[in-house]
Design an enzyme around this catalytic site. Sequence first.
Site, PDB file in Angstrom:
ATOM      1  N   SER A  13      -3.182  -8.053   3.005  1.00  0.00           N
ATOM      2  CA  SER A  13      -3.249  -7.879   4.458  1.00  0.00           C
ATOM      3  C   SER A  13      -3.539  -9.200   5.174  1.00  0.00           C
ATOM      4  O   SER A  13      -3.058  -9.420   6.289  1.00  0.00           O
ATOM      5  CB  SER A  13      -4.317  -6.842   4.809  1.00  0.00           C
ATOM      6  N   ARG A  53      -1.859  -5.630  -9.030  1.00  0.00           N
ATOM      7  CA  ARG A  53      -0.779  -6.562  -8.727  1.00  0.00           C
ATOM      8  C   ARG A  53      -0.716  -7.671  -9.777  1.00  0.00           C
ATOM      9  O   ARG A  53       0.244  -7.798 -10.500  1.00  0.00           O
ATOM     10  CB  ARG A  53      -0.969  -7.151  -7.324  1.00  0.00           C
ATOM     11  N   LYS A  88     -15.798  -7.166   5.770  1.00  0.00           N
ATOM     12  CA  LYS A  88     -14.676  -7.894   6.381  1.00  0.00           C
ATOM     13  C   LYS A  88     -14.727  -7.820   7.899  1.00  0.00           C
ATOM     14  O   LYS A  88     -15.219  -6.845   8.464  1.00  0.00           O
ATOM     15  CB  LYS A  88     -13.359  -7.292   5.910  1.00  0.00           C
ATOM     16  N   HIS A 101       0.841  -1.208   0.000  1.00  0.00           N
ATOM     17  CA  HIS A 101       0.000   0.000   0.000  1.00  0.00           C
ATOM     18  C   HIS A 101       0.876   1.258   0.000  1.00  0.00           C
ATOM     19  O   HIS A 101       0.584   2.213  -0.722  1.00  0.00           O
ATOM     20  CB  HIS A 101      -0.886   0.042   1.255  1.00  0.00           C
TER      21      HIS A 101
HETATM   22  N1  COA Z   1      -0.193  -4.176  -2.027  1.00  0.00           N
HETATM   23  C1  COA Z   1      -0.476  -5.127  -1.149  1.00  0.00           C
HETATM   24  N2  COA Z   1      -1.730  -5.511  -0.831  1.00  0.00           N
HETATM   25  C2  COA Z   1      -2.731  -4.891  -1.473  1.00  0.00           C
HETATM   26  C3  COA Z   1      -2.510  -3.882  -2.412  1.00  0.00           C
HETATM   27  C4  COA Z   1      -1.176  -3.524  -2.679  1.00  0.00           C
HETATM   28  N3  COA Z   1      -0.856  -2.608  -3.574  1.00  0.00           N
HETATM   29  N4  COA Z   1      -3.706  -3.466  -2.876  1.00  0.00           N
HETATM   30  C5  COA Z   1      -4.651  -4.185  -2.240  1.00  0.00           C
HETATM   31  N5  COA Z   1      -4.051  -5.045  -1.390  1.00  0.00           N
HETATM   32  C6  COA Z   1      -4.706  -6.044  -0.567  1.00  0.00           C
HETATM   33  C7  COA Z   1      -5.503  -5.457   0.563  1.00  0.00           C
HETATM   34  O1  COA Z   1      -4.724  -5.345   1.742  1.00  0.00           O
HETATM   35  C8  COA Z   1      -6.606  -6.451   0.742  1.00  0.00           C
HETATM   36  O2  COA Z   1      -6.151  -7.534   1.533  1.00  0.00           O
HETATM   37  P1  COA Z   1      -7.172  -8.418   2.377  1.00  0.00           P
HETATM   38  O3  COA Z   1      -8.313  -8.786   1.475  1.00  0.00           O
HETATM   39  O4  COA Z   1      -6.347  -9.561   2.750  1.00  0.00           O
HETATM   40  O5  COA Z   1      -7.604  -7.533   3.507  1.00  0.00           O
HETATM   41  C9  COA Z   1      -6.834  -7.005  -0.662  1.00  0.00           C
HETATM   42  O6  COA Z   1      -5.643  -6.741  -1.369  1.00  0.00           O
HETATM   43  C10 COA Z   1      -7.985  -6.380  -1.359  1.00  0.00           C
HETATM   44  O7  COA Z   1      -7.788  -4.984  -1.326  1.00  0.00           O
HETATM   45  P2  COA Z   1      -8.843  -3.987  -1.856  1.00  0.00           P
HETATM   46  O8  COA Z   1      -9.339  -4.412  -3.190  1.00  0.00           O
HETATM   47  O9  COA Z   1      -8.308  -2.611  -1.712  1.00  0.00           O
HETATM   48  O10 COA Z   1     -10.072  -4.232  -0.935  1.00  0.00           O
HETATM   49  P3  COA Z   1     -10.396  -3.597   0.365  1.00  0.00           P
HETATM   50  O11 COA Z   1     -11.359  -4.535   0.980  1.00  0.00           O
HETATM   51  O12 COA Z   1      -9.173  -3.234   1.126  1.00  0.00           O
HETATM   52  O13 COA Z   1     -11.160  -2.238  -0.108  1.00  0.00           O
HETATM   53  C11 COA Z   1     -12.967  -0.917  -1.027  1.00  0.00           C
HETATM   54  C12 COA Z   1     -12.288  -2.287  -0.978  1.00  0.00           C
HETATM   55  C13 COA Z   1     -13.217  -0.378   0.365  1.00  0.00           C
HETATM   56  C14 COA Z   1     -12.086   0.055  -1.786  1.00  0.00           C
HETATM   57  C15 COA Z   1     -14.297  -1.098  -1.811  1.00  0.00           C
HETATM   58  O14 COA Z   1     -14.994  -2.185  -1.272  1.00  0.00           O
HETATM   59  C16 COA Z   1     -15.184   0.136  -1.748  1.00  0.00           C
HETATM   60  O15 COA Z   1     -14.963   1.091  -2.464  1.00  0.00           O
HETATM   61  N6  COA Z   1     -16.200   0.092  -0.881  1.00  0.00           N
HETATM   62  C17 COA Z   1     -17.134   1.205  -0.677  1.00  0.00           C
HETATM   63  C18 COA Z   1     -18.523   0.867  -1.140  1.00  0.00           C
HETATM   64  C19 COA Z   1     -18.656   1.177  -2.588  1.00  0.00           C
HETATM   65  O16 COA Z   1     -18.508   2.288  -3.051  1.00  0.00           O
HETATM   66  N7  COA Z   1     -18.980   0.126  -3.342  1.00  0.00           N
HETATM   67  C20 COA Z   1     -19.144   0.220  -4.763  1.00  0.00           C
HETATM   68  C21 COA Z   1     -17.818  -0.061  -5.425  1.00  0.00           C
HETATM   69  S1  COA Z   1     -18.123  -0.553  -7.076  1.00  0.00           S
END
Ligand code: COA
Length: 166
Positions: A133, A95, A41, A17
Amino acid sequence: MPTALYPGTFDPPTNGHFDIIERAAGLFDRVIVTVALNSSKKFLFSIEERLAMLEEVIGSFGEDLSSRVEIARFNGLLVDFAREQNASVIVRGLRTLGDFEYEMQMALMNRRLASQINTVFIAADERYIHLNSTIVRDLARHGAPLDELVPASVAQRLVARFSESG
Ligand code: COA
């Protein structure tokens, strides 16, 4: 120069991140790292702890970068928060090919909800493409080394959390 949001749950934030945050801060004048409250989550760290971990590390970036990066929490739809903040860009890290399908789906849905907001993908550093994560939490739970996966301050919080829970 548009304002960009970098959304996620950051439970905990990893070096993957921070790599994306640094790259985004090189591209945009204002980057808001946007921590989601309302994810399905189950979290290890509270929203306050996740914000504090981000703040600790971003504060150490150096004035030039940290002055461009803000941290905020959000609840609800990301595009609504983007409108509130006058942000027209959503930054996402890419990624692997596996990320692509999910990311495109989110980007297209967000665009449908708010056509003026564009998603910009930043290629992750190859050191972090297999990192997330959940893996970090799992390694910490089993006492494995966390060097190069998370900053030292995040590693300390992970060690402390798992020593509390035995
Ligand atoms: N390096 C390492 N890990 C990474 C990464 C990076 N560059 N980018 C993402 N990850 C990891 C995250 O830590 C996460 O790990 P985990 O699932 O083990 O916790 C995983 O990859 C998924 O990350 P991400 O896709 O960012 O999901 P998230 O759950 O952290 O966030 C939101 C998702 C919050 C951005 C998304 O659900 C959202 O926008 N929600 C709001 C509601 C909304 O508007 N919905 C409509 C969207 S269409």
